[in-house]
Design an enzyme around this catalytic site. Structure first.
Site, PDB file in Angstrom:
ATOM      1  CB  SER A   1      30.321 -37.397  33.943  1.00 50.10           C
ATOM      2  OG  SER A   1      29.649 -36.020  33.550  1.00 50.10           O
TER       3      SER A   1
ATOM      4  CG  HIS B   1      27.424 -40.058  32.267  1.00 43.61           C
ATOM      5  ND1 HIS B   1      26.150 -40.798  32.327  1.00 43.61           N
ATOM      6  CD2 HIS B   1      26.887 -38.751  32.952  1.00 43.61           C
ATOM      7  CE1 HIS B   1      25.304 -39.939  32.731  1.00 43.61           C
ATOM      8  NE2 HIS B   1      25.598 -38.882  33.190  1.00 43.61           N
TER       9      HIS B   1
ATOM     10  CG  ASP C   1      26.148 -35.166  32.614  1.00 40.63           C
ATOM     11  OD1 ASP C   1      25.151 -36.096  32.933  1.00 40.63           O
ATOM     12  OD2 ASP C   1      27.247 -35.340  32.994  1.00 40.63           O
TER      13      ASP C   1
ATOM     14  CG  MET D   1      23.063 -30.463  31.675  1.00 40.60           C
ATOM     15  SD  MET D   1      23.811 -29.526  33.042  1.00 40.60           S
ATOM     16  CE  MET D   1      24.336 -31.096  33.861  1.00 40.60           C
TER      17      MET D   1
ATOM     18  CG  HIS E   1      21.994 -37.936  32.356  1.00 40.49           C
ATOM     19  ND1 HIS E   1      22.661 -37.519  33.540  1.00 40.49           N
ATOM     20  CD2 HIS E   1      20.599 -38.068  32.592  1.00 40.49           C
ATOM     21  CE1 HIS E   1      21.485 -37.278  34.686  1.00 40.49           C
ATOM     22  NE2 HIS E   1      20.458 -37.543  33.918  1.00 40.49           N
TER      23      HIS E   1
ATOM     24  CG  MET F   1      20.099 -34.088  33.406  1.00 41.62           C
ATOM     25  SD  MET F   1      21.737 -33.772  34.236  1.00 41.62           S
ATOM     26  CE  MET F   1      22.470 -34.162  32.685  1.00 41.62           C
TER      27      MET F   1
ATOM     28  CG  MET G   1      19.522 -38.094  38.719  1.00 39.72           C
ATOM     29  SD  MET G   1      20.948 -38.037  37.841  1.00 39.72           S
ATOM     30  CE  MET G   1      21.855 -36.510  38.438  1.00 39.72           C
TER      31      MET G   1
ATOM     32  N   GLY H   1      22.288 -31.167  37.304  1.00 43.67           N
ATOM     33  CA  GLY H   1      22.584 -29.715  36.739  1.00 43.67           C
ATOM     34  C   GLY H   1      23.989 -29.515  37.011  1.00 43.67           C
ATOM     35  CG  PHE H   2      25.580 -27.198  38.678  1.00 46.97           C
ATOM     36  CD1 PHE H   2      26.398 -26.235  37.813  1.00 46.97           C
ATOM     37  CD2 PHE H   2      24.268 -26.892  38.984  1.00 46.97           C
ATOM     38  CE1 PHE H   2      25.633 -25.277  37.355  1.00 46.97           C
ATOM     39  CE2 PHE H   2      23.657 -25.874  38.422  1.00 46.97           C
ATOM     40  CZ  PHE H   2      24.168 -24.961  37.670  1.00 46.97           C
TER      41      PHE H   2
ATOM     42  CG  ASP I   1      25.059 -39.163  36.985  1.00 44.91           C
ATOM     43  OD1 ASP I   1      26.013 -38.498  37.683  1.00 44.91           O
ATOM     44  OD2 ASP I   1      24.487 -38.714  35.961  1.00 44.91           O
ATOM     45  N   GLY I   2      26.251 -38.785  40.346  1.00 41.14           N
ATOM     46  CA  GLY I   2      26.225 -37.699  41.419  1.00 41.14           C
ATOM     47  C   GLY I   2      26.931 -37.989  42.726  1.00 41.14           C
TER      48      GLY I   2
ATOM     49  N   GLY J   1      32.192 -38.213  37.830  1.00 43.88           N
ATOM     50  CA  GLY J   1      32.869 -37.056  36.955  1.00 43.88           C
ATOM     51  C   GLY J   1      34.081 -36.437  37.837  1.00 43.88           C
TER      52      GLY J   1
HETATM   53  C1  DX5 Z   1      24.909 -33.937  37.166  1.00 43.15           C
HETATM   54  C2  DX5 Z   1      25.553 -34.733  36.120  1.00 43.15           C
HETATM   55  C3  DX5 Z   1      26.310 -35.828  36.478  1.00 43.15           C
HETATM   56  C4  DX5 Z   1      27.789 -35.133  36.945  1.00 43.15           C
HETATM   57  C5  DX5 Z   1      28.287 -35.999  38.069  1.00 43.15           C
HETATM   58  O1  DX5 Z   1      23.653 -33.364  36.925  1.00 43.15           O
HETATM   59  O2  DX5 Z   1      24.190 -35.661  35.555  1.00 43.15           O
HETATM   60  O3  DX5 Z   1      26.707 -36.734  35.414  1.00 43.15           O
HETATM   61  O4  DX5 Z   1      28.420 -34.985  35.799  1.00 43.15           O
HETATM   62  O5  DX5 Z   1      29.464 -35.314  38.421  1.00 43.15           O
HETATM   63  P1  DX5 Z   1      30.083 -35.539  39.762  1.00 43.15           P
HETATM   64  O6  DX5 Z   1      30.528 -36.989  39.405  1.00 43.15           O
HETATM   65  O7  DX5 Z   1      31.236 -34.741  40.064  1.00 43.15           O
HETATM   66  O8  DX5 Z   1      28.934 -35.537  40.913  1.00 43.15           O
HETATM   67 ZN    ZN Z   2      24.756 -37.357  34.485  1.00 45.99          ZN
END
Ligand code: DX5
Ligand code: ZN
Length: 218
Positions: free
Chosen positions: A6, A29, A31, A33, A62, A64, A133, A138-139, A171-172, A193
């Site tokens: 990500s 990937h 993200d 948002m 993705h 969001m 998820m 979000g982060f 993811d996450g 990520g």
């Molecule tokens: C979170 C995102 C993820 C995020 C994952 O909302 O959808 O894709 O980048 O990051 P890590 O792998 O650091 O949890």
């Molecule tokens: Zn994501």
């Protein structure tokens, strides 16, 4: 076993160089948002277009965001490999999946940690991937929610029972410490990520994740 780094955790002002470091991954990937669906703001279509122009590997987008019926088809029209929207963001996931596939993208459905996946399992044939998820969206850099593993297992079992070719994505919080559990539960597609871009050697991080997942797959 697919590894999808990500770019949320990459250096936003050196994105092209960051993408080059993950050329051995299966997809980038991205993200998206909107500060409404989640309390954070990232990229829009202009960024996705540029990432796609320089990336040697396909883009997994993705979303969001709210209002996916309005916005998701535009991302598919950019020619990206896959577009995933959240189940919580539309009244009619099947109609939107059909539009995305018609445009030529793989269609993905995502569920937040608090969302029961069971009502969506009967829609699986309409999708190419289902994203469970494993953090609150979000982060980046949050802790993996191991209690999502029964949800992953439920999706894997529905895919198997239906004889479907639907990827089971997580993811996450995916890292060398957590990827085995997710693979054991039945995930085959892993977004990572911070564990990739926080590593001094992204290619080594990708291959380490790939082997750990393969060692624990079914
Ligand atoms: C979170 C995102 C993820 C995020 C994952 O909302 O959808 O894709 O980048 O990051 P890590 O792998 O650091 O949890
Ligand atoms: Zn994501």
């Amino acid at each position: 076993m697919r590894i999808q780094p990500s770019i949320l955790s990459a250096d936003f002002v050196n994105m092209q160089a960051a993408i080059e470091t993950i050329a051995s991954a299966d997809a980038v990937h991205v993200d998206v948002m909107d500060n409404h669906f989640v309390p954070n703001l990232t990229f829009g279509p202009a960024m996705v277009t540029r990432v796609q122009a320089v990336s040697p590997i396909p883009l997994d987008v993705h979303l969001m965001i709210t209002d996916v019926d309005r916005w998701a088809p535009g991302y598919a029209e950019l020619g990206v490999f896959s577009v995933t929207f959240h189940a919580e963001a539309t009244e009619n996931p099947v109609a939107l999946a059909r539009r995305l596939r018609e445009i030529g993208a793989r269609a993905g459905l995502a569920v937040k940690p608090g969302t029961d996946v069971r009502p969506y399992l009967e829609m699986l044939p309409e999708f190419d991937q289902l994203l469970v998820m494993t953090v609150e969206p979000g982060f980046g850099g949050q802790s993996f929610l191991a209690d999502m593993m029964p949800k992953v297992a439920a999706v894997r079992s529905a895919v198997a029972v239906g004889g479907l070719d639907v990827w089971v994505q997580v993811d996450g919080g995916i890292s060398l410490d957590t990827i085995a559990q997710a693979a054991e539960a039945g995930a085959d597609t892993f977004v990572a990520g911070s564990s990739v871009f926080g590593s001094p050697d992204a290619a080594a991080a990708i291959s380490g994740l790939r082997s750990a997942a393969a060692a624990h797959s079914h």
